[in-house]
Design a protein around this motif. Sequence first.
Motif, PDB file in Angstrom:
ATOM      1  N   ASN A 232     -38.426  18.834 154.803  1.00 48.10           N
ATOM      2  CA  ASN A 232     -39.713  19.339 155.651  1.00 48.10           C
ATOM      3  C   ASN A 232     -40.316  18.050 155.749  1.00 48.10           C
ATOM      4  N   LEU A 233     -40.531  17.599 157.007  1.00 57.38           N
ATOM      5  CA  LEU A 233     -40.891  15.964 157.262  1.00 57.38           C
ATOM      6  C   LEU A 233     -42.487  15.933 156.801  1.00 57.38           C
ATOM      7  N   LYS A 234     -43.189  16.933 156.739  1.00 59.67           N
ATOM      8  CA  LYS A 234     -44.579  16.800 156.379  1.00 59.67           C
ATOM      9  C   LYS A 234     -44.524  16.831 154.687  1.00 59.67           C
ATOM     10  N   ILE A 235     -43.876  17.707 154.035  1.00 61.30           N
ATOM     11  CA  ILE A 235     -43.812  17.487 152.787  1.00 61.30           C
ATOM     12  C   ILE A 235     -43.304  16.334 152.196  1.00 61.30           C
ATOM     13  N   PHE A 236     -41.883  15.998 152.801  1.00 64.27           N
ATOM     14  CA  PHE A 236     -41.248  14.785 152.522  1.00 64.27           C
ATOM     15  C   PHE A 236     -42.355  13.673 152.596  1.00 64.27           C
ATOM     16  N   LYS A 237     -43.294  13.597 153.406  1.00 62.09           N
ATOM     17  CA  LYS A 237     -43.983  12.322 153.651  1.00 62.09           C
ATOM     18  C   LYS A 237     -45.098  12.568 152.719  1.00 62.09           C
ATOM     19  N   GLU A 238     -45.637  13.773 152.430  1.00 64.86           N
ATOM     20  CA  GLU A 238     -46.661  13.636 151.395  1.00 64.86           C
ATOM     21  C   GLU A 238     -46.234  13.423 149.897  1.00 64.86           C
ATOM     22  N   THR A 239     -44.998  13.838 149.681  1.00 72.66           N
ATOM     23  CA  THR A 239     -44.217  13.675 148.147  1.00 72.66           C
ATOM     24  C   THR A 239     -44.123  12.273 148.111  1.00 72.66           C
ATOM     25  N   ILE A 240     -43.574  11.405 149.399  1.00 72.13           N
ATOM     26  CA  ILE A 240     -43.550   9.962 149.245  1.00 72.13           C
ATOM     27  C   ILE A 240     -44.686   9.282 149.209  1.00 72.13           C
ATOM     28  N   PHE A 241     -45.621   9.867 149.874  1.00 75.12           N
ATOM     29  CA  PHE A 241     -46.951   8.990 149.623  1.00 75.12           C
ATOM     30  C   PHE A 241     -47.689   9.342 148.099  1.00 75.12           C
ATOM     31  N   ILE A 242     -47.460  10.291 147.657  1.00 71.60           N
ATOM     32  CA  ILE A 242     -48.030  10.408 146.163  1.00 71.60           C
ATOM     33  C   ILE A 242     -47.194   9.653 145.404  1.00 71.60           C
ATOM     34  N   GLY A 243     -46.188   9.876 145.508  1.00 72.69           N
ATOM     35  CA  GLY A 243     -45.018   9.072 144.669  1.00 72.69           C
ATOM     36  C   GLY A 243     -44.924   7.609 144.594  1.00 72.69           C
ATOM     37  N   ALA A 244     -45.291   7.158 145.836  1.00 72.52           N
ATOM     38  CA  ALA A 244     -45.033   5.611 146.066  1.00 72.52           C
ATOM     39  C   ALA A 244     -45.622   4.689 145.208  1.00 72.52           C
ATOM     40  N   SER A 245     -46.912   5.264 144.432  1.00 68.65           N
ATOM     41  CA  SER A 245     -47.208   4.297 143.495  1.00 68.65           C
ATOM     42  C   SER A 245     -46.269   4.020 142.465  1.00 68.65           C
ATOM     43  N   GLU A 246     -45.866   5.098 141.838  1.00 70.68           N
ATOM     44  CA  GLU A 246     -44.936   5.067 140.704  1.00 70.68           C
ATOM     45  C   GLU A 246     -43.666   4.229 141.143  1.00 70.68           C
ATOM     46  N   PHE A 247     -43.082   4.446 142.499  1.00 75.39           N
ATOM     47  CA  PHE A 247     -41.957   3.918 142.920  1.00 75.39           C
ATOM     48  C   PHE A 247     -42.053   2.499 142.891  1.00 75.39           C
ATOM     49  N   ALA A 248     -43.295   2.073 143.580  1.00 76.29           N
ATOM     50  CA  ALA A 248     -43.507   0.489 143.557  1.00 76.29           C
ATOM     51  C   ALA A 248     -43.880  -0.122 142.242  1.00 76.29           C
ATOM     52  N   LYS A 249     -44.386   0.543 141.388  1.00 77.41           N
ATOM     53  CA  LYS A 249     -44.574   0.018 139.960  1.00 77.41           C
ATOM     54  C   LYS A 249     -42.967  -0.178 139.417  1.00 77.41           C
ATOM     55  N   ILE A 250     -42.503   0.568 139.391  1.00 77.37           N
ATOM     56  CA  ILE A 250     -41.043   0.558 138.746  1.00 77.37           C
ATOM     57  C   ILE A 250     -40.272  -0.509 139.520  1.00 77.37           C
ATOM     58  N   ILE A 251     -40.120  -0.265 140.760  1.00 79.86           N
ATOM     59  CA  ILE A 251     -39.481  -1.573 141.452  1.00 79.86           C
ATOM     60  C   ILE A 251     -39.731  -2.683 141.091  1.00 79.86           C
ATOM     61  N   MET A 252     -41.164  -3.279 141.213  1.00 76.05           N
ATOM     62  CA  MET A 252     -41.714  -4.409 141.040  1.00 76.05           C
ATOM     63  C   MET A 252     -41.585  -4.514 139.310  1.00 76.05           C
ATOM     64  N   SER A 253     -41.418  -3.626 138.543  1.00 77.51           N
ATOM     65  CA  SER A 253     -41.260  -4.150 137.253  1.00 77.51           C
ATOM     66  C   SER A 253     -39.757  -4.374 136.950  1.00 77.51           C
TER      67      SER A 253
END
Length: 447
Positions: A232-253
């Motif tokens: 579901n595109l709406k749920i997918f976007k919201e999930t990514i939006f919330i999880g993006a901080s952790e994703f960015a932190k780990i990728i940058m780490s």
Amino acid sequence: MAYKSEFLGTEDVKKLLVKLSIPAIIGMLIMALYNIVDGFFIGRWVGTYAFTGISLIFPFQMMIMAFGITFGIGGASLLSRKLGEGNLEYARKAGGNAISSVLILSILITIIGIIFMVPILNLLGTSADVFPYAKDYYEIILYGTVFSSYLIAANNLVRAEGMAKVAMFAMVVPAIINMILDAVFIIVFNMGIKGAAIATVLSQVIGVIYIIKHQFGKNTSIKYAFDDFIINLKIFKETIFIGASEFAKIIMSSVLVILGNNLLGIYGGDIAIAIYGVIMRIAMIALMPVLGIVQGFQPIVGYNYGNGKLQRVSESIKLALLGTTGLSLLGFILIMVFPEKFIQIFITDPEVITQGVFATRAFFIFSFLIGAQMTIGGLYQSLGKAKPAFIISCARQTLFLMPTLIILPIFFGLNGIWFSFPIGDLLGFTLASGIIFKDRKSLNLSI
């Protein structure tokens, strides 16, 4: 309608935080063992070059984990808040979409990793001596991407229901099996670094089987239907939006580890990279209990925030800050007093131990501040406040650590690299504290 997660909004907050945090702490420590145990057996029974090889692959493993954690945390935040609101249908779809997304992306990562194996290994900083070891470990770990990513994502989703013990055992059981298989493959069958990689993947497969049995069994609040797994595109976007901080932190780490390994290769050679690998494993031992408390308090925050019980949210934050700061301080003291003991867990090379003592103490100078920073970042994830969560997660790596990591070695050589990390910790804590102090009134939280 009553359902199994209602206790998140009714049980005493102190008891609830302990109830959810202790299994999470155990689970996170066990999760850390996947990499730590491999390092222990390889460092002691295979050699320093092999240990350096798995240390160089570690940032790649972190990148794989990033996708599982992104959809796990994003989906878990959405799931727990919707459970708090009583919207079970949306909660199901949040979990189902997270599962589908992580499976699809894991397959893509595996394909890309196979095609670009040699360029990736070169980018990770492998020298000619280390390359054969790194390649053997990388290739086998890559084929386990689907299992490792799913296990991490599903673990967060199960914990969001309040099923902390299930999440814990999903880590404990495979970790014990990993330790046994490591000993058998490396010591008994003399399979070297390949044996460690095979042991890791097989143990993750068992973890996935265990957690799937719960997710699709009877003792869960989330009764998934086939439609819940359709993206579901709406749920997918919201999930990514919330999880993006952790994703960015780990990728940058991961990027920082790669950058650090390459700089360490220039200023200190393979010995310095081995020391960094040891320090990373010590950090995992020290920080996983802290992360366990953060994971324990996140479902409480998400559920009660969705339910409008802000006093319970405030109480859980205060208790979590107390617990994470206390654990960070304890880890800091132990590492400063006994650095040699921690180093000797992983490696017996006298040169690595001798040089590693100073580097370890330098690295952890401000580590007692990390607990509060992690708690504040976890709070914003649970509240679904993606922007501050993203800033807190990424600022330490991008704004503070990366510039100092590049600049300080120019003037101070190898020591400049070691001292870059505590500077990042201090500035990251300062930023996180400033953000929560500014937002406390707008969030209606008494902290």
